[in-house]
Design an enzyme around this catalytic site. Structure first.
Site, PDB file in Angstrom:
ATOM      1  N   HIS A  15      -7.298  -5.233  10.124  1.00 63.83           N
ATOM      2  CA  HIS A  15      -7.006  -4.968   8.801  1.00 63.83           C
ATOM      3  C   HIS A  15      -5.712  -5.531   8.177  1.00 63.83           C
ATOM      4  O   HIS A  15      -4.711  -5.725   9.169  1.00 63.83           O
ATOM      5  CB  HIS A  15      -6.853  -3.265   8.533  1.00 63.83           C
TER       6      HIS A  15
ATOM      7  N   ASN B 268      -7.512  -3.855  14.491  1.00 66.13           N
ATOM      8  CA  ASN B 268      -8.989  -4.023  13.821  1.00 66.13           C
ATOM      9  C   ASN B 268      -9.179  -5.027  12.801  1.00 66.13           C
ATOM     10  O   ASN B 268     -10.117  -5.255  12.097  1.00 66.13           O
ATOM     11  CB  ASN B 268      -9.668  -2.704  13.458  1.00 66.13           C
TER      12      ASN B 268
ATOM     13  N   GLU C 226      -9.601  -2.244   5.426  1.00 60.81           N
ATOM     14  CA  GLU C 226     -10.320  -1.890   6.713  1.00 60.81           C
ATOM     15  C   GLU C 226     -11.618  -2.931   6.819  1.00 60.81           C
ATOM     16  O   GLU C 226     -11.871  -3.436   5.946  1.00 60.81           O
ATOM     17  CB  GLU C 226     -10.706  -0.638   6.889  1.00 60.81           C
TER      18      GLU C 226
ATOM     19  N   ASP D 127       0.914  -1.210   0.077  1.00 61.49           N
ATOM     20  CA  ASP D 127      -0.065   0.041   0.053  1.00 61.49           C
ATOM     21  C   ASP D 127       0.955   1.410   0.031  1.00 61.49           C
ATOM     22  O   ASP D 127       1.828   1.278   0.258  1.00 61.49           O
ATOM     23  CB  ASP D 127      -1.050   0.177   1.112  1.00 61.49           C
TER      24      ASP D 127
END
Ligand code: PGA
Length: 244
Positions: free
Chosen positions: A138, A136, A143, A67
């Site tokens: 990801h 979380n 996400e 990313d």
């Protein structure tokens, strides 16, 4: 999923580096998927040390990073381009032409996503994808709620992700709101996945990964469906986790 238990962050990094060095030595023209963040830093340090001491060569290795922040050029010190050059690429013998990250400043970001996906395919796909995991769940910047079918795409960063990444910036206001990331489908196409997990802050995520449902609300859970995943996690991350 195969789980290797490490004592702590340093041990996890050592095991991960040895794992990757072995892969590179076995296949010098390997295609690696790489990750940024705090988790792989210790691994990269050891790859550099091994390159300096033992001469493991990256001349034929090709890399694709997961990313990049939208709007950040490679010259921006907080870009993932800069992170990767500072922490790995500048210190090993990989030719710049073999290094690939999505461009956060492409004029046509949709086209950039498509092109990135095509470039991975043209390289024959990713042999080993290194991953960290957000608290979380990801992976990359996928996400919670991201479709498992998504290929490389533009994402809005979760506030918790912006807060977690603010430690790399002077001020949280400087943390971008958007990123370009390989999708879950892109990651799942990798022939092999190496997930690193360290610390108490990842303990809940680790529990969900091992004990929870496979569901888009927890992106990393998709890894349960991949046939060749190795997880190297330290004791803090694994505390109380029911390893099945
Ligand atoms: P971290 O980030 O390695 O900095 O904890 C992991 C991630 O967000 O994927």
């Amino acid at each position: 999923m195969r789980i290797i238990q490490a004592n702590d962050y340093e041990h996890m990094s050592e095991l991960a580096a040895n794992y990757l060095i072995d892969k590179v030595q076995t296949n010098p023209a390997i295609v690696l998927g790489l990750a940024t963040g705090g988790t792989p830093l210790g691994t990269y340090k050891r790859l550099i040390k091994d390159y300096e001491q033992n001469g493991t060569s990256y001349k034929k290795v090709t890399t694709y990073n997961l990313d990049e922040y939208v709007g950040f050029s490679p010259e921006n010190p907080n870009s993932y381009h800069a992170f990767m050059y500072d922490n790995l690429f500048e210190k090993i013998d990989i030719p710049p032409t073999n290094i690939h990250l999505p461009s956060g400043t492409a004029l046509d970001l949709v086209e950039e996503c498509k092109g990135y996906e095509e470039r991975i395919e043209e390289a024959g796909g990713i042999d080993v994808q290194l991953l960290g995991m957000g608290s979380n769940g990801h992976i990359g910047f996928n996400e919670p709620g991201t479709s498992f079918q998504a290929t490389t795409h533009i994402v809005e960063l979760a506030q918790s992700t912006r807060e977690a990444n603010a430690r790399f910036f002077d001020d949280i206001k400087e943390v971008p709101y958007q990123a370009i990331t390989m999708g879950i489908a892109t990651i799942m196409k990798s022939k092999e996945i190496l997930l690193l997990v360290s610390g108490e802050s990842k303990n809940d995520a680790m529990k969900k990964l091992m004990e929870g449902e496979v569901d888009e609300s927890f992106p990393a859970s998709v890894l349960n469906k991949h046939s060749h995943v190795t997880i190297i996690a330290d004791k803090e991350a694994l505390s109380g986790v029911n390893v099945r």
